[in-house]
Design a protein around this motif. Sequence first.
Motif, PDB file in Angstrom:
ATOM      1  N   GLU A  34     -12.320  -3.570   4.688  1.00  0.00           N
ATOM      2  CA  GLU A  34     -12.326  -2.949   6.008  1.00  0.00           C
ATOM      3  C   GLU A  34     -11.409  -1.739   5.998  1.00  0.00           C
ATOM      4  OE1 GLU A  34     -10.958  -4.149  10.471  1.00  0.00           O
ATOM      5  OE2 GLU A  34     -11.949  -5.682   9.286  1.00  0.00           O
ATOM      6  N   ASP A  35     -11.954  -0.583   6.380  1.00  0.00           N
ATOM      7  CA  ASP A  35     -11.187   0.673   6.450  1.00  0.00           C
ATOM      8  C   ASP A  35     -10.456   0.984   5.152  1.00  0.00           C
ATOM      9  OD1 ASP A  35     -11.987   1.082   9.104  1.00  0.00           O
ATOM     10  OD2 ASP A  35     -10.329  -0.136   9.858  1.00  0.00           O
ATOM     11  N   GLY A  36     -11.095   0.719   4.022  1.00  0.00           N
ATOM     12  CA  GLY A  36     -10.509   1.030   2.724  1.00  0.00           C
ATOM     13  C   GLY A  36      -9.482   0.027   2.236  1.00  0.00           C
ATOM     14  N   VAL A  37      -9.303  -1.070   2.952  1.00  0.00           N
ATOM     15  CA  VAL A  37      -8.356  -2.106   2.555  1.00  0.00           C
ATOM     16  C   VAL A  37      -9.147  -3.306   2.043  1.00  0.00           C
ATOM     17  CG1 VAL A  37      -6.471  -3.616   3.290  1.00  0.00           C
ATOM     18  CG2 VAL A  37      -6.688  -1.319   4.274  1.00  0.00           C
ATOM     19  N   TYR A  38      -8.783  -3.779   0.850  1.00  0.00           N
ATOM     20  CA  TYR A  38      -9.450  -4.914   0.213  1.00  0.00           C
ATOM     21  C   TYR A  38      -8.654  -6.178   0.526  1.00  0.00           C
ATOM     22  CZ  TYR A  38     -11.810  -1.240  -2.364  1.00  0.00           C
ATOM     23  OH  TYR A  38     -12.540  -0.134  -2.691  1.00  0.00           O
ATOM     24  N   TYR A  39      -9.331  -7.196   1.059  1.00  0.00           N
ATOM     25  CA  TYR A  39      -8.668  -8.446   1.445  1.00  0.00           C
ATOM     26  C   TYR A  39      -9.096  -9.580   0.519  1.00  0.00           C
ATOM     27  CZ  TYR A  39      -7.402  -6.018   5.717  1.00  0.00           C
ATOM     28  OH  TYR A  39      -6.889  -5.114   6.616  1.00  0.00           O
ATOM     29  N   SER A  51      -3.583  -8.068   1.142  1.00  0.00           N
ATOM     30  CA  SER A  51      -4.318  -6.842   1.439  1.00  0.00           C
ATOM     31  C   SER A  51      -3.889  -5.760   0.455  1.00  0.00           C
ATOM     32  CB  SER A  51      -4.067  -6.386   2.882  1.00  0.00           C
ATOM     33  OG  SER A  51      -2.700  -6.163   3.100  1.00  0.00           O
ATOM     34  N   PHE A  52      -4.890  -5.107  -0.124  1.00  0.00           N
ATOM     35  CA  PHE A  52      -4.653  -4.054  -1.109  1.00  0.00           C
ATOM     36  C   PHE A  52      -5.247  -2.755  -0.581  1.00  0.00           C
ATOM     37  CE2 PHE A  52      -4.993  -8.057  -3.398  1.00  0.00           C
ATOM     38  CZ  PHE A  52      -3.883  -8.040  -4.214  1.00  0.00           C
ATOM     39  N   ASP A  53      -4.394  -1.795  -0.269  1.00  0.00           N
ATOM     40  CA  ASP A  53      -4.926  -0.488   0.107  1.00  0.00           C
ATOM     41  C   ASP A  53      -4.697   0.530  -1.001  1.00  0.00           C
ATOM     42  OD1 ASP A  53      -2.225  -0.461   0.560  1.00  0.00           O
ATOM     43  OD2 ASP A  53      -2.340   0.394   2.553  1.00  0.00           O
ATOM     44  N   ASN A  54      -3.981   0.131  -2.040  1.00  0.00           N
ATOM     45  CA  ASN A  54      -3.813   0.960  -3.226  1.00  0.00           C
ATOM     46  C   ASN A  54      -4.669   0.365  -4.333  1.00  0.00           C
ATOM     47  OD1 ASN A  54      -1.878   2.474  -1.891  1.00  0.00           O
ATOM     48  ND2 ASN A  54      -0.182   1.278  -2.689  1.00  0.00           N
ATOM     49  N   ILE A  55      -5.673   1.131  -4.746  1.00  0.00           N
ATOM     50  CA  ILE A  55      -6.590   0.651  -5.784  1.00  0.00           C
ATOM     51  C   ILE A  55      -7.052   1.832  -6.615  1.00  0.00           C
ATOM     52  CG2 ILE A  55      -8.519   0.729  -4.164  1.00  0.00           C
ATOM     53  CD1 ILE A  55      -9.796  -1.583  -5.742  1.00  0.00           C
ATOM     54  N   VAL A  77      -7.413 -11.579 -10.223  1.00  0.00           N
ATOM     55  CA  VAL A  77      -6.860 -10.338  -9.706  1.00  0.00           C
ATOM     56  C   VAL A  77      -5.489 -10.090 -10.333  1.00  0.00           C
ATOM     57  CG1 VAL A  77      -6.036  -9.173  -7.626  1.00  0.00           C
ATOM     58  CG2 VAL A  77      -8.071 -10.608  -7.519  1.00  0.00           C
ATOM     59  N   THR A  78      -5.324  -8.915 -10.907  1.00  0.00           N
ATOM     60  CA  THR A  78      -4.013  -8.499 -11.403  1.00  0.00           C
ATOM     61  C   THR A  78      -3.517  -7.413 -10.462  1.00  0.00           C
ATOM     62  OG1 THR A  78      -4.628  -9.001 -13.681  1.00  0.00           O
ATOM     63  CG2 THR A  78      -2.736  -7.533 -13.354  1.00  0.00           C
ATOM     64  N   TYR A  79      -2.330  -7.640  -9.927  1.00  0.00           N
ATOM     65  CA  TYR A  79      -1.779  -6.674  -8.985  1.00  0.00           C
ATOM     66  C   TYR A  79      -0.293  -6.481  -9.234  1.00  0.00           C
ATOM     67  CZ  TYR A  79       0.120 -10.579  -6.220  1.00  0.00           C
ATOM     68  OH  TYR A  79       0.798 -11.688  -5.793  1.00  0.00           O
ATOM     69  N   GLU A  80       0.181  -5.376  -8.714  1.00  0.00           N
ATOM     70  CA  GLU A  80       1.585  -5.038  -8.822  1.00  0.00           C
ATOM     71  C   GLU A  80       2.190  -5.083  -7.430  1.00  0.00           C
ATOM     72  OE1 GLU A  80       3.020  -0.881  -9.871  1.00  0.00           O
ATOM     73  OE2 GLU A  80       3.013  -1.937 -11.800  1.00  0.00           O
ATOM     74  N   ALA A  81       3.326  -5.738  -7.301  1.00  0.00           N
ATOM     75  CA  ALA A  81       4.047  -5.803  -6.041  1.00  0.00           C
ATOM     76  C   ALA A  81       5.298  -4.944  -6.170  1.00  0.00           C
ATOM     77  CB  ALA A  81       4.426  -7.243  -5.719  1.00  0.00           C
ATOM     78  N   GLU A  82       5.408  -3.978  -5.293  1.00  0.00           N
ATOM     79  CA  GLU A  82       6.533  -3.047  -5.337  1.00  0.00           C
ATOM     80  C   GLU A  82       7.360  -3.187  -4.065  1.00  0.00           C
ATOM     81  OE1 GLU A  82       7.173   1.698  -6.254  1.00  0.00           O
ATOM     82  OE2 GLU A  82       5.206   0.974  -5.691  1.00  0.00           O
ATOM     83  N   VAL A  94       4.554  -3.236  -1.167  1.00  0.00           N
ATOM     84  CA  VAL A  94       3.287  -2.544  -1.348  1.00  0.00           C
ATOM     85  C   VAL A  94       2.574  -3.200  -2.530  1.00  0.00           C
ATOM     86  CG1 VAL A  94       2.187  -0.358  -1.954  1.00  0.00           C
ATOM     87  CG2 VAL A  94       4.192  -0.367  -0.455  1.00  0.00           C
ATOM     88  N   LEU A  95       1.328  -3.629  -2.299  1.00  0.00           N
ATOM     89  CA  LEU A  95       0.528  -4.262  -3.345  1.00  0.00           C
ATOM     90  C   LEU A  95      -0.486  -3.270  -3.883  1.00  0.00           C
ATOM     91  CD1 LEU A  95      -0.211  -7.700  -1.629  1.00  0.00           C
ATOM     92  CD2 LEU A  95       1.695  -7.083  -3.122  1.00  0.00           C
TER      93      LEU A  95
END
Length: 106
Positions: A34-39, A51-55, A77-82, A94-95
């Motif tokens: 939704e609106d460029g955010v992946y849930y 929620s990931f808005d950085n991809i 899913v591999t993600y980075e948490a900052e 930020v994910l």
Amino acid sequence: MIKTFAISLVLFMTSFLSPVQEQYTVKMAFEGLEDGVYYFSSEDDDFSTFSFDNIDKSLASKYNFSDRKLIGSSFEVTYEAEQLTNEDEEEYEVLTLKDIVKIEKK
């Protein structure tokens, strides 16, 4: 000697200013786009929503996430948490989605 100490002190102090980044790989279910955010929701006991808005653009085109048929599908899913701090000295996270692989049902 004093110059070396001063440089070391500056490097030490600025190390606290840099954001803390950690990388995780988790099994998650796709909940929607939704609106460029992946849930996604974790498939652990707590079913937390992420929620990931950085991809990365190459990841965004790896699967057609706008297709509602993917909702409920399992992914690794591999993600980075900052951890960042805003101007009010409040911390926030930020994910960033780094990699994603669909887990096929057997």
